[in-house]
Design an enzyme around this catalytic site. Structure first.
Site, mmCIF file in Angstrom:
data_model
loop_
_atom_site.group_PDB
_atom_site.id
_atom_site.type_symbol
_atom_site.label_atom_id
_atom_site.label_comp_id
_atom_site.label_asym_id
_atom_site.label_seq_id
_atom_site.Cartn_x
_atom_site.Cartn_y
_atom_site.Cartn_z
ATOM 1 N N TYR A 1 0.818 -1.216 0.000
ATOM 2 C CA TYR A 1 0.000 0.000 0.000
ATOM 3 C C TYR A 1 0.851 1.266 0.000
ATOM 4 C CZ TYR A 1 -3.808 -3.116 1.333
ATOM 5 O OH TYR A 1 -4.727 -4.126 1.365
ATOM 6 N N LYS B 1 4.294 -15.127 2.824
ATOM 7 C CA LYS B 1 4.388 -15.899 1.574
ATOM 8 C C LYS B 1 5.882 -16.055 1.296
ATOM 9 C CE LYS B 1 2.483 -17.729 -2.175
ATOM 10 N NZ LYS B 1 1.700 -18.981 -2.148
ATOM 11 N N ASP C 1 -1.844 -18.476 1.595
ATOM 12 C CA ASP C 1 -2.863 -19.303 0.931
ATOM 13 C C ASP C 1 -3.348 -20.423 1.852
ATOM 14 O OD1 ASP C 1 -0.229 -20.078 0.625
ATOM 15 O OD2 ASP C 1 -0.417 -20.751 -1.448
ATOM 16 N N ASP D 1 -5.492 -7.535 5.441
ATOM 17 C CA ASP D 1 -6.717 -6.939 4.888
ATOM 18 C C ASP D 1 -7.643 -8.055 4.423
ATOM 19 O OD1 ASP D 1 -8.583 -5.301 3.748
ATOM 20 O OD2 ASP D 1 -7.231 -4.359 2.310
ATOM 21 N N ASP E 1 -11.214 -9.830 6.476
ATOM 22 C CA ASP E 1 -12.548 -9.835 5.857
ATOM 23 C C ASP E 1 -13.087 -11.263 5.820
ATOM 24 O OD1 ASP E 1 -12.516 -7.097 5.376
ATOM 25 O OD2 ASP E 1 -13.325 -7.307 3.349
HETATM 26 MG MG MG Z 1 -10.820 -4.415 3.875
#
Ligand code: MG
Ligand code: NAI
Length: 358
Positions: free
Chosen positions: A142, A189, A221, A245, A249
């Site tokens: 980000y 990862k 994963d 992130d 969720d």
């Molecule tokens: Mg989000």
């Protein structure tokens, strides 16, 4: 106790749910004789409309001088449909996290027993799940260099982490594990990404300082799969900004709804408390948003920023009691919920306040 709180409700349902969160803070102050003072500030689309800037300087200045921030959400459909817009609401949120050095995002996934049936996952898999995510918030893809080739047909984002950024959040996560079931799962990862190899190295270096904590490393994963297959195996989960992130969720489905999940963003100074959901244009203005994520964010504020454990527990108990009494917002209602028990945002807030008044 005297505390100064900045309320940054932001956009969409952020406005609706934060109003309820603030009422809870006012009631707690009243009941326990604390002096909470409030101020408001602009962010996101609302701030762009008013000032042209998603994060006005005044918002940063006020926030820096606060003891805690109660945050709603940012976002507007205008920008979702125009991914190339240069000035965007989410710059406000990314910017304030960065400006205040809020590098650790804590997301407790707590399942209220009454909501077992609201999840699309089987009850026997969910029951007893209790996870605390530590998502790194100020680094990663980000904030790394990004760009386009001259012909605009190639684009890149850079996943970047430095040792100190990994260290400071890892220490917080290990400390938290010590107060819980003493298990920590670090997600990366490292089979593919160099930044993940550094992440794993740093976590492995810190682990010996916490001999009582059982540490495991999972690839993102595999972690995504295990989270749904067997959520009970996780206690503290430590991960980077992007993986966190996505995983949180996914984990929201363990708690039944996005509308139930609170988060705390902390660094070395003030703390910012917000639901994990966004501005939810699809239900904005309808008065049906679930305010419990904001109420639970208030509980985190009372606990983490103010050290008011009793008050924090009382807020969580009030949520539990209201759910036990059968009240639901639409997102957590199911076929067995009588229609008179399906409440709007403020009605749900009123039930919480009624519980807290005792
Ligand atoms: Mg989000
Ligand atoms: P969202 O989290 O706003 O909504 C996802 C789904 O969950 C929607 O169907 C929504 O109705 C439902 N939902 C969310 N919160 C709820 C609540 N409290 N009660 C009942 N239902 C709830 O994510 P979406 O739709 O992808 O994004 C909408 C906007 O929010 C976008 O502009 C996005 O950029 C922004 N956003 C902002 C975030 C933030 O401020 N932290 C985080 C995520 C998205």
């Amino acid at each position: 106790m005297k505390k100064h709180i900045i309320v940054i409700a932001g956009d969409g349902i952020g406005q609706e749910v934060t109003a309820v969160g603030k009422q809870v803070l006012e009631l707690i102050a009243d009941k326990y004789n604390h002096e909470f003072t409030f101020d408001t500030a602009l962010i996101g689309h609302a701030a762009i409309e008013a000032t042209g800037n998603p994060l006005p300087d005044e918002t940063v200045t006020k926030s820096k001088a606060s003891d805690a921030i109660l945050f709603g959400a940012v976002g507007h459909p205008k920008y979702d449909n125009d991914p190339s817009a240069k000035v965007r609401p989410e710059q406000g949120l990314l910017g304030i996290r960065k400006a205040l050095g809020l590098y650790a995002n804590l997301r407790p996934i707590k399942l209220f027993d009454e909501l077992l049936s609201a999840s699309s996952i089987k009850a026997e898999i969910l029951q007893g799940a209790d996870i605390l995510f530590f998502r790194e918030l100020t680094g990663d893809v980000y904030f790394g260099e990004k760009g386009r080739s001259d012909d605009r047909n190639t684009a890149y984002d850079t996943m970047i982490y430095s040792r100190y950024e990994i260290e400071r959040i890892a220490v917080k996560a290990f400390d938290a594990a010590m107060t819980r079931r003493k298990k920590l799962c670090s997600v990366d990862k490292a089979n593919v990404l160099e930044s993940s190899r550094l992440w794993r190295e740093v976590v492995q270096e810190i682990a010996p300082r916490y001999p009582e904590v059982e540490v495991e490393h999972q690839f993102i994963d595999a972690a995504a799969m295990l989270l749904i297959k067997d959520p009970k195996r996780f206690d503290v989960v430590l991960t980077g900004n992007l993986f966190g992130d996505i995983l949180t969720d996914e984990a929201s489905q363990i708690a039944g709804s996005m509308g139930m999940l609170a988060s705390a963003s902390v660094g070395d100074t003030t703390g910012l408390y917000e639901p994990i959901h966004g501005s939810a244009h699809d239900i904005t203005g309808k008065g049906i948003a679930n305010p419990l994520a904001s109420v639970l964010s208030v509980a985190l504020m009372l606990d983490i920023s103010f050290g008011l454990k009793t008050e924090a527990e009382e807020v969580v108990s009030a949520v539990d009691a209201v759910l036990k009494a059968g009240f639901r917002t639409r997102d957590i209602a199911d076929k067995s919920t009588p229609s008179e028990n399906v409440l709007g945002t403020q009605q749900m807030g009123d039930e919480i306040l009624r519980q807290l008044k005792g």
